[in-house]
Design a protein around this motif. Sequence first.
Motif, PDB file in Angstrom:
ATOM      1  N   HIS A  17     111.106  61.582   9.845  1.00 53.90           N
ATOM      2  CA  HIS A  17     110.506  60.251   9.740  1.00 53.90           C
ATOM      3  C   HIS A  17     111.447  59.287   9.018  1.00 53.90           C
ATOM      4  CE1 HIS A  17     106.556  60.880  11.504  1.00 53.90           C
ATOM      5  NE2 HIS A  17     106.452  62.020  10.853  1.00 53.90           N
ATOM      6  N   GLU A  95     100.830  63.497  10.184  1.00 49.07           N
ATOM      7  CA  GLU A  95     101.331  64.624  10.958  1.00 49.07           C
ATOM      8  C   GLU A  95     100.173  65.494  11.438  1.00 49.07           C
ATOM      9  OE1 GLU A  95     103.932  65.855  12.436  1.00 49.07           O
ATOM     10  OE2 GLU A  95     104.971  63.991  11.997  1.00 49.07           O
ATOM     11  N   ASN A 122     100.538  62.250  14.846  1.00 51.96           N
ATOM     12  CA  ASN A 122     101.834  62.406  15.508  1.00 51.96           C
ATOM     13  C   ASN A 122     101.892  63.591  16.475  1.00 51.96           C
ATOM     14  OD1 ASN A 122     104.469  61.697  16.120  1.00 51.96           O
ATOM     15  ND2 ASN A 122     105.322  63.009  14.511  1.00 51.96           N
ATOM     16  N   ALA A 124     103.566  64.218  19.317  1.00 48.19           N
ATOM     17  CA  ALA A 124     104.770  63.450  19.634  1.00 48.19           C
ATOM     18  C   ALA A 124     104.944  63.092  21.103  1.00 48.19           C
ATOM     19  CB  ALA A 124     106.002  64.230  19.154  1.00 48.19           C
ATOM     20  N   CYS A 282     109.030  59.669  16.720  1.00 43.21           N
ATOM     21  CA  CYS A 282     108.544  59.123  15.444  1.00 43.21           C
ATOM     22  C   CYS A 282     108.808  57.627  15.359  1.00 43.21           C
ATOM     23  CB  CYS A 282     109.218  59.834  14.278  1.00 43.21           C
ATOM     24  SG  CYS A 282     108.761  61.568  14.064  1.00 43.21           S
ATOM     25  N   ALA A 285     106.319  55.744  17.450  1.00 45.78           N
ATOM     26  CA  ALA A 285     104.989  55.725  16.839  1.00 45.78           C
ATOM     27  C   ALA A 285     104.933  54.726  15.685  1.00 45.78           C
ATOM     28  CB  ALA A 285     104.632  57.130  16.346  1.00 45.78           C
TER      29      ALA A 285
END
Length: 339
Positions: A17, A95, A122, A124, A282, A285
């Motif tokens: 991150h 997460e 997340n 992903a 990441c 997001a």
Amino acid sequence: MSSRIGVIGLGPMGRRHCEAVKMILDGEIVAVCDLLLDKVNLIKDEYSVKNGYYNFEEMLEKQHLDLLIVATNGPSHAELVIKAAKKGIKRILCEKPMATKINDAKAMNAICKANKVRLAVNHARRWLPSYQRLKTLLGKGVIGDIKNITFEMAGGQLASNGGHFWDLVRFLTDDEPASVIGFIDKTGTPHPRGKQFEDPGAFGLILMKKGTRIFFDMSEDYGVPFFMEIMGTVGRILIDEKACKWKVYARKQVDRDQPFTRRLPLERISFEGERMDMIESCKNAINELLDNCNIRCTGVDGLKSLEMTVAVHKSERNNNQTVTIPLSESDNEMQYKFT
């Protein structure tokens, strides 16, 4: 002015991150937090972060964050997200697994909704361009109606790794699970993050509400990477992420009305997929949260993935009987040791 970003949990995922934030034009890590002071100091130096903490409450009191990234182990997610939401942080990226108890995940969603917090989980693959393009292609009927999806990934960790797959299935099919039959792997492979965590592998079958069959095998007795097959009425898709091989096959248009019993040859459909890039995911997001766009994987999505994992465990406890979703209140109160 750059958005002020905080990161709690400075293990491998927290570091990813931090790398992702470096790629963001209007974001800056202003504070990091971990229980281990050595990790805090290391990340502060490596990423030129001004403020480091090993007490989360202190970070919340002293920092006015635009976005918080929760990259700790699973059992702490609920407490941290709820505290941050109550403190007034309006964007949180958590997460997976979202929580280790279904009712904790529900509480996280309720608090965030009440405080108008944008919560993302997340999982992903939602943020990877390859899967976004694939979803568009499926929506155009490239292989007809999806009839079954098979997923294989060695090494267990059903909640951690399998949770990604549950979310991907829901994303690609626009459907929800109706029932689950599961078999937990009892090999007893030690969890790589420590003895305090338990996340065994499993195999089984999920039936979706629209009839799609989901076969999964995340057992601990083999060692090959992620592989997925999507079978439609007139074609199939094969995905080998590690090898970056995405193959789409379908009947020719002139053959699409022929009986299924003909089993006609398929032609290759052009499709280019990228390698799995967790840092890129990441970044996407984080940008989505900061830009106030629709969230691709919400707290509700994270809850549904957790529920599917818990359903597999319930099926095992019930002698591998079929379990229907939604689960009961007693199931929702069960605490697990996922991370």
